[in-house]
Design a protein around this motif. Structure first.
Motif, mmCIF file in Angstrom:
data_model
loop_
_atom_site.group_PDB
_atom_site.id
_atom_site.type_symbol
_atom_site.label_atom_id
_atom_site.label_comp_id
_atom_site.label_asym_id
_atom_site.label_seq_id
_atom_site.Cartn_x
_atom_site.Cartn_y
_atom_site.Cartn_z
ATOM 1 N N MET A 1 0.540 -1.085 -0.083
ATOM 2 C CA MET A 1 0.073 0.070 0.055
ATOM 3 C C MET A 1 0.997 1.169 -0.048
ATOM 4 S SD MET A 1 -2.969 0.999 2.875
ATOM 5 C CE MET A 1 -2.268 2.370 3.752
ATOM 6 N N GLU A 2 0.560 2.183 -0.934
ATOM 7 C CA GLU A 2 1.145 3.376 -1.028
ATOM 8 C C GLU A 2 0.943 4.322 0.275
ATOM 9 O OE1 GLU A 2 1.006 7.088 -3.785
ATOM 10 O OE2 GLU A 2 0.957 5.366 -4.705
ATOM 11 N N LYS A 3 1.784 5.000 0.887
ATOM 12 C CA LYS A 3 1.731 5.604 2.078
ATOM 13 C C LYS A 3 1.165 6.858 1.666
ATOM 14 C CE LYS A 3 4.598 5.710 5.839
ATOM 15 N NZ LYS A 3 5.712 5.813 6.511
ATOM 16 N N LEU A 4 -0.030 7.385 2.777
ATOM 17 C CA LEU A 4 -0.639 8.530 2.457
ATOM 18 C C LEU A 4 -0.039 9.845 2.709
ATOM 19 C CD1 LEU A 4 -3.669 8.932 1.847
ATOM 20 C CD2 LEU A 4 -4.141 9.209 4.057
ATOM 21 N N VAL A 5 0.045 10.833 2.126
ATOM 22 C CA VAL A 5 0.513 12.004 2.435
ATOM 23 C C VAL A 5 -0.403 13.182 2.521
ATOM 24 C CG1 VAL A 5 2.227 13.876 1.329
ATOM 25 C CG2 VAL A 5 2.552 11.529 0.909
ATOM 26 N N LEU A 6 -0.214 13.943 3.686
ATOM 27 C CA LEU A 6 -1.039 14.998 4.179
ATOM 28 C C LEU A 6 -0.098 16.364 3.901
ATOM 29 C CD1 LEU A 6 -3.686 15.948 5.490
ATOM 30 C CD2 LEU A 6 -2.646 15.767 7.775
ATOM 31 N N LYS A 7 -0.696 17.180 3.472
ATOM 32 C CA LYS A 7 0.046 18.461 2.951
ATOM 33 C C LYS A 7 -0.362 19.577 3.885
ATOM 34 C CE LYS A 7 1.255 17.494 -1.818
ATOM 35 N NZ LYS A 7 1.594 17.779 -2.892
ATOM 36 N N ALA A 8 0.615 20.315 4.515
ATOM 37 C CA ALA A 8 0.250 21.410 5.391
ATOM 38 C C ALA A 8 0.974 22.404 4.855
ATOM 39 C CB ALA A 8 0.445 20.764 6.769
ATOM 40 N N VAL A 9 0.481 23.916 5.658
ATOM 41 C CA VAL A 9 1.274 25.011 5.326
ATOM 42 C C VAL A 9 1.820 25.519 6.801
ATOM 43 C CG1 VAL A 9 1.035 27.383 4.744
ATOM 44 C CG2 VAL A 9 -0.010 25.470 3.247
ATOM 45 N N ALA A 10 2.966 25.744 6.853
ATOM 46 C CA ALA A 10 3.407 26.525 8.128
ATOM 47 C C ALA A 10 2.732 27.605 8.708
ATOM 48 C CB ALA A 10 4.934 26.453 8.243
ATOM 49 N N ARG A 11 2.534 27.746 9.956
ATOM 50 C CA ARG A 11 2.030 29.145 10.313
ATOM 51 C C ARG A 11 2.829 29.406 11.688
ATOM 52 N NH1 ARG A 11 -1.408 28.066 14.859
ATOM 53 N NH2 ARG A 11 -1.703 25.918 15.160
ATOM 54 N N LYS A 12 2.765 30.605 12.056
ATOM 55 C CA LYS A 12 3.312 30.989 13.264
ATOM 56 C C LYS A 12 2.655 30.521 14.556
ATOM 57 C CE LYS A 12 5.854 34.990 11.562
ATOM 58 N NZ LYS A 12 6.172 36.470 11.317
ATOM 59 N N PRO A 13 3.246 30.081 15.565
ATOM 60 C CA PRO A 13 2.160 29.716 16.728
ATOM 61 C C PRO A 13 1.744 30.999 17.270
ATOM 62 C CG PRO A 13 4.687 29.196 17.167
ATOM 63 C CD PRO A 13 4.445 29.628 15.713
ATOM 64 N N GLY A 14 0.418 30.813 17.504
ATOM 65 C CA GLY A 14 -0.157 32.107 18.065
ATOM 66 C C GLY A 14 -1.260 32.019 19.192
ATOM 67 N N LYS A 15 -2.193 33.068 19.311
ATOM 68 C CA LYS A 15 -2.964 32.899 20.282
ATOM 69 C C LYS A 15 -4.403 32.340 19.660
ATOM 70 C CE LYS A 15 -0.641 35.159 23.685
ATOM 71 N NZ LYS A 15 -0.020 34.798 24.349
ATOM 72 N N LYS A 16 -5.627 32.472 20.305
ATOM 73 C CA LYS A 16 -6.626 32.105 19.785
ATOM 74 C C LYS A 16 -7.213 32.780 18.566
ATOM 75 C CE LYS A 16 -8.723 30.840 24.341
ATOM 76 N NZ LYS A 16 -9.912 31.021 25.103
ATOM 77 N N GLY A 17 -6.914 34.052 18.503
ATOM 78 C CA GLY A 17 -7.486 34.839 17.488
ATOM 79 C C GLY A 17 -6.795 34.273 16.094
ATOM 80 N N ALA A 18 -5.612 33.978 16.048
ATOM 81 C CA ALA A 18 -4.790 33.517 14.923
ATOM 82 C C ALA A 18 -5.645 32.166 14.319
ATOM 83 C CB ALA A 18 -3.648 33.181 15.029
ATOM 84 N N SER A 19 -5.957 31.344 15.273
ATOM 85 C CA SER A 19 -6.686 29.930 14.935
ATOM 86 C C SER A 19 -8.108 30.189 14.347
ATOM 87 C CB SER A 19 -6.635 29.119 16.203
ATOM 88 O OG SER A 19 -5.271 28.781 16.514
ATOM 89 N N ARG A 20 -8.706 31.099 15.186
ATOM 90 C CA ARG A 20 -10.098 31.474 14.618
ATOM 91 C C ARG A 20 -10.121 31.935 13.114
ATOM 92 N NH1 ARG A 20 -11.237 34.322 19.936
ATOM 93 N NH2 ARG A 20 -12.067 32.711 21.282
ATOM 94 N N LYS A 21 -8.996 32.760 12.777
ATOM 95 C CA LYS A 21 -9.034 33.268 11.580
ATOM 96 C C LYS A 21 -8.622 32.101 10.430
ATOM 97 C CE LYS A 21 -7.444 37.956 12.548
ATOM 98 N NZ LYS A 21 -6.492 38.878 12.871
ATOM 99 N N LEU A 22 -8.080 31.307 10.992
ATOM 100 C CA LEU A 22 -7.824 30.029 9.844
ATOM 101 C C LEU A 22 -8.734 29.360 9.823
ATOM 102 C CD1 LEU A 22 -4.379 28.395 11.179
ATOM 103 C CD2 LEU A 22 -5.090 29.252 8.969
ATOM 104 N N ARG A 23 -9.765 29.071 11.000
ATOM 105 C CA ARG A 23 -10.990 28.419 10.620
ATOM 106 C C ARG A 23 -11.841 29.147 9.735
ATOM 107 N NH1 ARG A 23 -10.450 28.091 16.567
ATOM 108 N NH2 ARG A 23 -9.023 26.445 16.873
ATOM 109 N N ALA A 24 -11.807 30.249 10.028
ATOM 110 C CA ALA A 24 -13.006 31.265 9.431
ATOM 111 C C ALA A 24 -12.540 31.044 7.981
ATOM 112 C CB ALA A 24 -13.005 32.495 9.754
ATOM 113 N N ALA A 25 -11.185 31.122 7.438
ATOM 114 C CA ALA A 25 -10.965 30.684 5.945
ATOM 115 C C ALA A 25 -10.946 29.269 5.509
ATOM 116 C CB ALA A 25 -9.427 31.222 6.014
ATOM 117 N N GLY A 26 -11.454 28.471 6.238
ATOM 118 C CA GLY A 26 -11.804 27.013 5.905
ATOM 119 C C GLY A 26 -10.778 26.162 6.268
ATOM 120 N N SER A 27 -9.829 26.525 6.924
ATOM 121 C CA SER A 27 -8.498 25.408 7.344
ATOM 122 C C SER A 27 -8.709 25.299 8.813
ATOM 123 C CB SER A 27 -7.159 26.343 7.138
ATOM 124 O OG SER A 27 -6.749 26.616 5.858
#
Length: 189
Positions: A1-27
């Motif tokens: 079986m071929e190994k599954l690959v999950l692609k991600a984009v690096a982000r700066k560790p931040g507070k709740k606000g940054a995570s909320r903005k990511l979720r609002a953008a669909g990530s």
């Protein structure tokens, strides 16, 4: 079986606000960590996460995480550690990913599947499963999709303890007491 690959984009560790903005953008915000390594904060596409969770291994799948860090590619062999969901909508809001070591055992929950028709069920009894899964310690390459328990020879009032369940190759069951896995309950007559 071929190994599954999950692609991600690096982000700066931040507070709740940054995570909320990511979720609002669909990530979905993720954190990848492991032994003797720096943690990586990133974001992933929800559809890619659904593809990982939809495999036969579910949350026990070992896959490759490829993080794009401003043109630099960071590749790690990982598995899901925890998935946090919104209590109302059940949407995934955060994921912790653990970088595994191919030579070090991991502990995972593996589902049990009861196979066959027990003799006691043919006599009017009822099969009662007391456990749905079991904790297994094994190397990442040896993680089974499920553990099959043959209940065919079970008669009325027979019980199967975890110590009687055959272990898959390379796996050890992790338990403090020898707990009940399944039993045949006699009819009420």
């Amino acid at each position: 079986m071929e190994k599954l690959v999950l692609k991600a984009v690096a982000r700066k560790p931040g507070k709740k606000g940054a995570s909320r903005k990511l979720r609002a953008a669909g990530s979905i915000p993720v954190v990848c960590y492991g032994r003797h390594m720096d943690s990586i904060s990133a974001s992933i596409n929800p559809a890619d996460l659904t593809r990982v969770l939809g495999t036969a291994y579910g949350a026990n799948l070992v896959f490759d995480l490829v993080v794009d860090d401003n043109g630099n590619e960071i590749r790690r062999e990982v598995m899901l550690k925890s998935v946090q969901r919104d209590p109302l909508t059940r949407r995934v809001i955060h994921v912790d990913i653990y970088a595994v070591d191919a030579d070090r055992k991991v502990m995972v929950r593996v589902p049990l599947r009861f196979d066959g028709k027990a003799v006691g069920v043919g006599l009017g009894g009822k099969l009662r499963s007391a456990a749905r899964d079991v904790v297994v310690a094994c190397l990442p390459k040896d993680i089974p999709t499920e553990i099959v328990v043959d209940v065919t020879p079970m008669n009325l009032r027979d019980r199967i303890q975890i110590s009687a369940v055959p272990r898959p190759a390379g796996c050890e069951f992790v338990y403090g007491t020898d707990f009940l896995v399944a039993e045949i309950i006699p009819p009420r007559s």
